[in-house]
Write a protein that holds these residues in place. Structure first.
Motif, mmCIF file in Angstrom:
data_model
loop_
_atom_site.group_PDB
_atom_site.id
_atom_site.type_symbol
_atom_site.label_atom_id
_atom_site.label_comp_id
_atom_site.label_asym_id
_atom_site.label_seq_id
_atom_site.Cartn_x
_atom_site.Cartn_y
_atom_site.Cartn_z
ATOM 1 N N ASN A 141 0.846 -1.174 0.000
ATOM 2 C CA ASN A 141 0.000 0.000 0.000
ATOM 3 C C ASN A 141 0.886 1.230 0.000
ATOM 4 O O ASN A 141 0.574 2.244 0.604
ATOM 5 C CB ASN A 141 -0.921 -0.008 1.221
ATOM 6 C CG ASN A 141 -2.028 1.021 1.058
ATOM 7 O OD1 ASN A 141 -2.227 1.550 -0.029
ATOM 8 N ND2 ASN A 141 -2.720 1.312 2.138
ATOM 9 N N THR B 58 -6.365 -6.847 -10.694
ATOM 10 C CA THR B 58 -6.426 -6.866 -9.240
ATOM 11 C C THR B 58 -6.468 -5.424 -8.721
ATOM 12 O O THR B 58 -6.259 -4.473 -9.473
ATOM 13 C CB THR B 58 -5.188 -7.554 -8.657
ATOM 14 O OG1 THR B 58 -4.030 -6.754 -8.960
ATOM 15 C CG2 THR B 58 -5.010 -8.940 -9.245
ATOM 16 N N ILE B 59 -6.728 -5.317 -7.435
ATOM 17 C CA ILE B 59 -6.762 -3.985 -6.811
ATOM 18 C C ILE B 59 -5.419 -3.282 -6.995
ATOM 19 O O ILE B 59 -5.365 -2.098 -7.351
ATOM 20 C CB ILE B 59 -7.078 -4.122 -5.307
ATOM 21 C CG1 ILE B 59 -8.455 -4.786 -5.102
ATOM 22 C CG2 ILE B 59 -7.013 -2.768 -4.618
ATOM 23 C CD1 ILE B 59 -9.611 -3.905 -5.358
ATOM 24 N N SER B 60 -4.349 -3.995 -6.788
ATOM 25 C CA SER B 60 -3.023 -3.381 -6.889
ATOM 26 C C SER B 60 -2.726 -2.938 -8.312
ATOM 27 O O SER B 60 -2.138 -1.868 -8.523
ATOM 28 C CB SER B 60 -1.946 -4.366 -6.437
ATOM 29 O OG SER B 60 -2.125 -4.682 -5.079
ATOM 30 N N ASN B 70 -3.786 2.124 -2.811
ATOM 31 C CA ASN B 70 -4.544 0.891 -2.718
ATOM 32 C C ASN B 70 -5.944 1.095 -2.131
ATOM 33 O O ASN B 70 -6.944 0.662 -2.718
ATOM 34 C CB ASN B 70 -3.758 -0.039 -1.796
ATOM 35 C CG ASN B 70 -4.031 -1.474 -2.103
ATOM 36 O OD1 ASN B 70 -5.183 -1.851 -2.162
ATOM 37 N ND2 ASN B 70 -2.981 -2.256 -2.320
ATOM 38 N N ASN B 71 -5.997 1.753 -1.007
ATOM 39 C CA ASN B 71 -7.274 1.898 -0.309
ATOM 40 C C ASN B 71 -8.245 2.793 -1.064
ATOM 41 O O ASN B 71 -9.455 2.643 -0.951
ATOM 42 C CB ASN B 71 -7.048 2.431 1.103
ATOM 43 C CG ASN B 71 -6.020 3.559 1.106
ATOM 44 O OD1 ASN B 71 -5.550 3.995 0.056
ATOM 45 N ND2 ASN B 71 -5.678 4.027 2.282
ATOM 46 N N VAL B 74 -10.016 0.479 -3.448
ATOM 47 C CA VAL B 74 -10.987 -0.402 -2.798
ATOM 48 C C VAL B 74 -12.361 0.247 -2.769
ATOM 49 O O VAL B 74 -13.370 -0.369 -3.142
ATOM 50 C CB VAL B 74 -10.530 -0.747 -1.360
ATOM 51 C CG1 VAL B 74 -11.634 -1.460 -0.601
ATOM 52 C CG2 VAL B 74 -9.284 -1.612 -1.407
ATOM 53 N N VAL B 77 -13.851 0.551 -6.331
ATOM 54 C CA VAL B 77 -14.389 -0.730 -6.794
ATOM 55 C C VAL B 77 -15.708 -1.023 -6.089
ATOM 56 O O VAL B 77 -16.674 -1.472 -6.727
ATOM 57 C CB VAL B 77 -13.370 -1.859 -6.549
ATOM 58 C CG1 VAL B 77 -14.016 -3.220 -6.769
ATOM 59 C CG2 VAL B 77 -12.165 -1.691 -7.455
ATOM 60 N N GLU B 78 -15.741 -0.759 -4.817
ATOM 61 C CA GLU B 78 -16.951 -1.003 -4.047
ATOM 62 C C GLU B 78 -18.148 -0.291 -4.660
ATOM 63 O O GLU B 78 -19.211 -0.877 -4.892
ATOM 64 C CB GLU B 78 -16.731 -0.533 -2.606
ATOM 65 C CG GLU B 78 -17.951 -0.649 -1.706
ATOM 66 C CD GLU B 78 -18.469 -2.069 -1.605
ATOM 67 O OE1 GLU B 78 -17.647 -3.002 -1.759
ATOM 68 O OE2 GLU B 78 -19.687 -2.254 -1.413
ATOM 69 N N ARG B 88 -16.387 -8.643 -8.229
ATOM 70 C CA ARG B 88 -15.154 -8.982 -7.536
ATOM 71 C C ARG B 88 -15.185 -10.459 -7.188
ATOM 72 O O ARG B 88 -16.202 -10.979 -6.744
ATOM 73 C CB ARG B 88 -15.022 -8.188 -6.229
ATOM 74 C CG ARG B 88 -15.545 -6.808 -6.310
ATOM 75 C CD ARG B 88 -15.820 -6.229 -4.930
ATOM 76 N NE ARG B 88 -15.081 -6.927 -3.931
ATOM 77 C CZ ARG B 88 -14.447 -6.340 -2.934
ATOM 78 N NH1 ARG B 88 -14.516 -5.041 -2.818
ATOM 79 N NH2 ARG B 88 -13.788 -7.042 -2.061
ATOM 80 N N GLN B 97 -5.602 -11.858 -3.298
ATOM 81 C CA GLN B 97 -5.961 -10.957 -4.387
ATOM 82 C C GLN B 97 -7.470 -10.905 -4.614
ATOM 83 O O GLN B 97 -8.196 -11.830 -4.266
ATOM 84 C CB GLN B 97 -5.290 -11.411 -5.686
ATOM 85 C CG GLN B 97 -3.797 -11.283 -5.656
ATOM 86 C CD GLN B 97 -3.172 -11.644 -6.993
ATOM 87 O OE1 GLN B 97 -3.825 -11.666 -8.028
ATOM 88 N NE2 GLN B 97 -1.899 -11.935 -6.961
ATOM 89 N N VAL B 98 -7.882 -9.810 -5.206
ATOM 90 C CA VAL B 98 -9.268 -9.641 -5.625
ATOM 91 C C VAL B 98 -9.263 -9.385 -7.126
ATOM 92 O O VAL B 98 -8.629 -8.440 -7.594
ATOM 93 C CB VAL B 98 -9.934 -8.466 -4.894
ATOM 94 C CG1 VAL B 98 -11.259 -8.115 -5.542
ATOM 95 C CG2 VAL B 98 -10.136 -8.805 -3.428
#
Lengths: 145, 145
Positions: A141, B58-60, B70-71, B74, B77-78, B88, B97-98
Motif C-alpha cells: 500500500n 487486481t486492486i493493486s 490501494n485503499n 478499494v 471498486v466497491e 469482484r 488478491q481480488v
DNA sequence: CTATATTACATCGTAATGCGATCTTTTGTC
DNA sequence: GACAAAAGATCGCATTACGATGTAATATAG
C-alpha cells in the motif's frame, strides 16, 4: 506501435494513453509539492504566466485555462494570494475584472517548476504517440512512485 | 510550432499543453457522465479491461494504473460493484488478491465510452504535438463547454 | 516446519477541493 | 434611464482521495 483496430486493441491503447497521462500528472503534482506549493497553485501560476501574452490573467481567463467554474478559481486565487504567490488588482479599463499577477516568489517557484517540467513534457509528448516502457506491478500500500 | 527556447516561450508551451490536457479530461468526464457513470468509474473500467492482457485486474494493478493508493481503489471498486459495473472474486492462486471483472452492463458502457473517446484521443494526440486552435475568452459563470 | 516478514486488501476518519445556487457591482444596449 | 448581461464573490455541500491502521494470506529464514 501499430494502429489499433479491434475494439480490444483500442481499449488497450486508450488505457495506455490514460496511464501515461496519470503518471505525468502525478509527476507534476509531486514536483509542485517539492517546491512548496499545491498542484493547483502551480497550475494557477502557469495560467497566469503562460495562458495570455500579457503575463497576467483575469479570473475568467483562468477559469477557461483550468476548465473550472468561475467561483472555483476565486477560492484558488484567494489561497494563492495568502501564500504570497500572486497578487490581485482591479482591472484598469473594466473595473469588474480582477487582474492576477505573479509575485517575485511566484515567478521564482514557477521558474523552478518550469525547468522540472520541460524535459518530462518532452518525454510524455513522445510517449503519447509512440510506445512506452509500460511498467508493471506495484507492491503493498505504498505511495505510487 | 517552433521549438520553444526562451523561458517565456517554454511557459507558454507548457500552458498550452496543460490547457489541452484539461480540455481532454473535461471532455472525457462529460462523456462518462453522459453514459451514466462517474469519470472515476470509467477510468476504473478502462483499467480493468485494458491495463492487462487478461481483461481483468487486481486492486493493486488498478492502483498502479490509476496511480492511486490501494485503499482509494478499494472504495472505488466497491461503488462500481454497487452500480453493477464490475464484479469482484477472490484470486484463484493467491487468495489475497481480488479479481475485478466487468459485468455485461460494464462492458456495454465501456464500449460506448471507448467509441466516444477514440476520435477525440486521436485529435488530442496530434494537438499535444502540433499547434491547436487555442480558443479564447469565456463568459459569466457558466459551465465550461 | 515453525517464526517472521511481506504482500494484498479492508476500514475508518479526515481534509481538500470543485461545484451549484445565489448575490453584488459594473458594463453594454435599446 | 431601464434592462440585460458579464465578472466576481459568498456560502454550503458532496465527492473523493489520502493517511493511519488492521487483518488475512503468502513468502522466506533457520
Amino acid at each position: 506501435m501499430a494502429i489499433p483496430t479491434s475494439n480490444q486493441e483500442i481499449m488497450r491503447d486508450l488505457a495506455w494513453f490514460r496511464y501515461n497521462l496519470r503518471r505525468f500528472v502525478r509527476f507534476s503534482e509531486k514536483a509542485a509539492r517539492s517546491c512548496g506549493v499545491t498542484p493547483q497553485q502551480h497550475q494557477l501560476m502557469l495560467g497566469v504566466a503562460g495562458f495570455t501574452e500579457r503575463g497576467t490573467a483575469t479570473i475568467s481567463e483562468l477559469a477557461e485555462f483550468l476548465q473550472e467554474r468561475n467561483n472555483s478559481v476565486v477560492g484558488l486565487v484567494e489561497r494563492a494570494v495568502e501564500s504570497g504567490l500572486v497578487t490581485r488588482q482591479p482591472g484598469a479599463t473594466d473595473r469588474r475584472q480582477v487582474i492576477v499577477s505573479l509575485t517575485a516568489k511566484g515567478r521564482e517557484v514557477l521558474g523552478n517548476l518550469t525547468q522540472l517540467h520541460h524535459d518530462e513534457v518532452s518525454r510524455v509528448r513522445v510517449g503519447f504517440l509512440t510506445g512506452w516502457d509500460w511498467p508493471r506491478r506495484s507492491a503493498g500500500n505504498r505511495k505510487p512512485a
